[in-house]
Write an enzyme that holds these catalytic residues in place. Structure first.
Site, mmCIF file in Angstrom:
data_model
loop_
_atom_site.group_PDB
_atom_site.id
_atom_site.type_symbol
_atom_site.label_atom_id
_atom_site.label_comp_id
_atom_site.label_asym_id
_atom_site.label_seq_id
_atom_site.Cartn_x
_atom_site.Cartn_y
_atom_site.Cartn_z
ATOM 1 N N GLY A 157 -14.511 -15.099 16.027
ATOM 2 C CA GLY A 157 -15.527 -15.238 17.066
ATOM 3 C C GLY A 157 -16.855 -15.760 16.582
ATOM 4 N N LYS A 162 -16.485 -19.816 18.651
ATOM 5 C CA LYS A 162 -17.561 -20.262 19.527
ATOM 6 C C LYS A 162 -17.657 -21.788 19.620
ATOM 7 C CE LYS A 162 -19.673 -16.406 20.886
ATOM 8 N NZ LYS A 162 -18.696 -15.413 20.391
ATOM 9 N N ASP A 191 -24.162 -13.837 24.523
ATOM 10 C CA ASP A 191 -25.079 -14.919 24.136
ATOM 11 C C ASP A 191 -25.239 -15.972 25.226
ATOM 12 O OD1 ASP A 191 -25.131 -13.544 21.747
ATOM 13 O OD2 ASP A 191 -23.793 -14.911 20.698
ATOM 14 N N TYR A 228 -24.361 -6.410 24.694
ATOM 15 C CA TYR A 228 -23.228 -5.968 23.878
ATOM 16 C C TYR A 228 -23.621 -5.104 22.682
ATOM 17 C CZ TYR A 228 -24.642 -10.210 21.310
ATOM 18 O OH TYR A 228 -25.353 -11.177 20.652
ATOM 19 N N ASP A 285 -22.310 -16.376 9.908
ATOM 20 C CA ASP A 285 -22.619 -17.655 10.557
ATOM 21 C C ASP A 285 -24.099 -17.832 10.857
ATOM 22 O OD1 ASP A 285 -22.664 -15.688 12.478
ATOM 23 O OD2 ASP A 285 -21.439 -16.755 13.945
ATOM 24 N N ASN A 288 -15.315 -9.490 12.923
ATOM 25 C CA ASN A 288 -15.672 -10.907 13.027
ATOM 26 C C ASN A 288 -16.225 -11.315 11.663
ATOM 27 O OD1 ASN A 288 -16.295 -13.446 14.185
ATOM 28 N ND2 ASN A 288 -18.390 -12.786 14.595
#
Length: 650
Positions: free
Chosen positions: A15, A46, A123, A166, A232, A260
């Site tokens: 993710g 993503k 997001d 979240y 990331d 993730n």
């Protein structure tokens, strides 16, 4: 085994932002998950165009074949394949046409054999368009309405929902008082699973109390979307440490945990291995705790805790987080042993397995040659451009790897011309934006980049990185030239004819500070590697892990390195005083001994770096190369700095 009713979903969510994994990497992941006992994989990259930016578009025949193969491979490894869609960027919740497109897309994937799905609303902008404002009371009502209708349309499969709020820091104004969470909890179908990242986007710890509090609001047990190993948001960091900061006492209060991880697939073995150990440890007798004792008494670990970047609003934790029946250090040791076997497995840069002689498996070559051409927008085959950044296309992986293999000096040559080189641009989207001034996530601590000074930025895929404070010297040998140049300059200003420059004028029995840290030259280190000590060891892997540990915590050996460097800098005055009086004090002699050990540790790291560059698993080496190059430059810089302190006269 595939998760049964009420069984904990435990596995991996792809993710992250950035280049998605390849199909062959995902298949390797499924085999590893079967071996480790992990049961769930969520497909949610993503920057996969048809997952997020172009979510309405159906898969082509070729893409459908690849995705079907993935679902089948997961099923054969007893892994539940969860297909996720992220329509939140531009969906009109009140539009029947949009809802039809969403149903049609997930229906198509269900025809590939997929039995589990997810809708992700993370997001995204929280403002509704005018049509949605007219049709729904709030964003929560709109998302719940769409999710419930799709869930019913698909005949109530295993289904997950990721909310816009979240984590605790995104709940407005708080978890207990959030209207959004209250509405989604009460209106969302009770069988739909609810995803949550913890107190923060990247949570250092997740406590039972925080999960109980959340569950009372959302009316169900959450599934943790765990970003503890995600990288990331920072192009210069890699996380190889163990799964920690979550007690096994959490398990009864959760519906699942999906990690993730790092964008670099090959670097995630420890993350997966230790997560599996965490999930299984609650079912075993507590033998490890009895053997290990109380690690809070360990002064080295206590030092680590002091160097962690705690968030300002984190609930105060004990020096050593309670992990229940799980011991992160024991799990890490076991993972390192198993990872070393993977590291020593011969593979090409493209991930193809080879036999010990270095020959590529003929069947794999034939399969790759006969594979259909990859289209420019390809989701399940993981060759996509990022959705919110401009990317300069890179040459095929085979071209890069073969060129490097043919010329082992290529990287060194690039270093020498690095000041005139402009790296390829391939920026990776940030994980999140800052939400408050009080709460600091790891990604919030990054310095601002002045894009006006350069048109491009370095990337994790670039073979060269720009010159910056953390990468001033990318080559160990060239870094040590600082020492040589200092010696030459000093020699020109001094009438001394001895072999060691800047010696303190003292008795013959006194210790010479410069001699003690000059030690063996770099050429001896080269000879050590040259004579065959080039196979990576367990100690080398442990050192690598300590240098790239976790977002809030350095590894034990990295902590020791930082502490020693700080001590040497703070006490360098003793060297200057010794030179002035012509006789070394006890403090100066201690400084000399510790400086010598510091330099020797740096040389040991250099040996580890050299061995790492020669590992049979070239796929792993190429994925972590830029990170290793970066840290090697930092170590070289620190060693040169310590030597400079010894030669300082002011």
């Amino acid at each position: 085994m595939l998760p049964r009713n009420n069984e904990l979903l435990c596995g991996v969510v792809e993710g992250f932002y950035g280049r998605p994994w390849r199909t062959d990497q995902r298949k390797d992941l499924f085999c590893l998950m079967k071996r480790l006992g992990l049961n769930t994989y969520m497909y949610a990259p993503k920057d996969d165009a048809k997952h997020r930016a172009c979510w309405r578009e159906l898969y082509s025949v070729e893409e459908a074949d690849h995705l079907t193969a993935l679902v089948t491979a997961a099923r054969e490894s007893d892994v539940q394949f969860v297909y996720a869609l992220s329509p939140g960027l531009d969906i009109t919740y009140s539009s029947p046409k949009e809802l039809t497109a969403l149903k049609r897309k997930l229906e198509q994937v269900s025809q590939f054999g997929c039995k589990a799905f997810a809708i992700l609303f993370d997001d995204i902008d929280t403002d509704l368009c005018q049509a949605d404002k007219d049709g729904f009371q709030s964003l929560a009502h709109a998302q719940v309405s769409v999710t419930n209708e799709v869930y019913e349309h698909l005949n109530r499969p295993c289904f997950l929902f990721c909310p816009t709020e979240y984590c605790s820091t995104r709940a407005t104004p708080s978890v207990e008082s959030s209207e959004y969470l209250a509405i989604t909890g009460s209106k969302l179908h009770p069988d739909i699973l609810f995803m949550w990242t913890g107190p923060k986007v990247v949570s250092k710890t997740i406590t039972c109390e925080s999960i109980k509090q959340l569950s009372s609001v959302i009316k169900r047990k959450p599934v943790i979307w765990d970003n503890i190993h995600a990288n990331d948001y920072d192009q210069k960091r890699l996380f190889l440490g163990p799964y920690e900061g979550r007690s096994t006492e959490l398990i009864p209060y959760l519906s699942g945990v999906l990690t993730n991880p790092n964008c670099e697939f090959e670097s995630n073995f420890i993350a997966f291995h230790t997560l599996a150990s965490w999930a299984k440890s609650d079912l075993e007798e507590d033998k490890q705790d009895l053997a290990m004792g109380d690690i809070s008494d360990n002064p080295t670990i206590a030092a680590e805790i002091k160097l962690e970047r705690d968030g300002d609003n984190e609930t105060p934790q004990s020096p050593t987080p309670h992990h229940g029946r799980y011991n992160p250090l024991s799990a890490l040791k076991a993972a390192i042993v198993d990872w070393l076997e993977i590291i020593q497995e011969p593979r090409t840069a493209e991930g193809l397995r080879t036999d010990p002689s270095g020959l590529i498996n003929a069947n794999l070559v034939a399969a790759s040659v006969n594979a259909a051409p990859i289209p420019s927008i390809n989701t399940c085959m993981a060759v996509t451009q990022t959705t919110n950044s401009t990317v300069t296309p890179l040459p095929p992986e085979g071209t890069i790897s073969s060129g490097i293999v043919k010329n082992k000096n290529l990287m060194e040559n690039l270093v020498n011309s690095g000041s005139n080189y402009t790296p390829i641009m391939n920026p990776v989207s940030s994980l999140v934006t800052k939400t408050t001034d009080e709460v600091l996530e790891p990604m919030d601590c990054l310095p601002e980049v002045d894009t006006s000074k350069a048109n491009v930025v370095p990337t994790k895929l670039s073979s060269v990185v720009s010159i910056c404070p953390s990468t001033v010297s990318k080559n160990f040998d060239s870094a040590m030239q600082v020492d040589d140049s200092l010696n030459k300059d000093i020699n020109n200003k001094s009438d001394t004819s001895t072999d060691t420059e800047m010696q303190i004028d003292m008795d013959q029995n006194s210790k010479l500070i410069e001699d003690s840290i000059s030690g063996t030259s770099v050429t001896v280190l080269s000879e050590t590697v040259k004579h065959g000590i080039d196979k990576l060891t367990l100690e080398d892997v442990a050192l690598l892990v300590d240098l790239f540990y976790l977002p809030y915590e350095h590894g034990k050996q990295a902590v020791h390195l930082l502490e020693e460097c700080f001590w040497l800098k703070s006490n360098a005055y003793a060297v200057t005083e010794a030179k002035k009086i012509g006789s070394p004090s006890d403090k100066a002699l201690e400084w000399s001994d510790r400086a010598a050990r510091f330099v020797e540790n740096g040389k040991r790291m250099k040996i580890m770096f050299s061995r790492l560059m020669n590992i049979p698993n070239r796929s792993l080496m190429y994925e972590i190369y830029s990170y290793v190059w970066d840290i090697e430059g930092v170590i070289s810089l620190l060693m040169s700095f310590v030597k400079w302190l010894a030669y300082a006269t002011n």
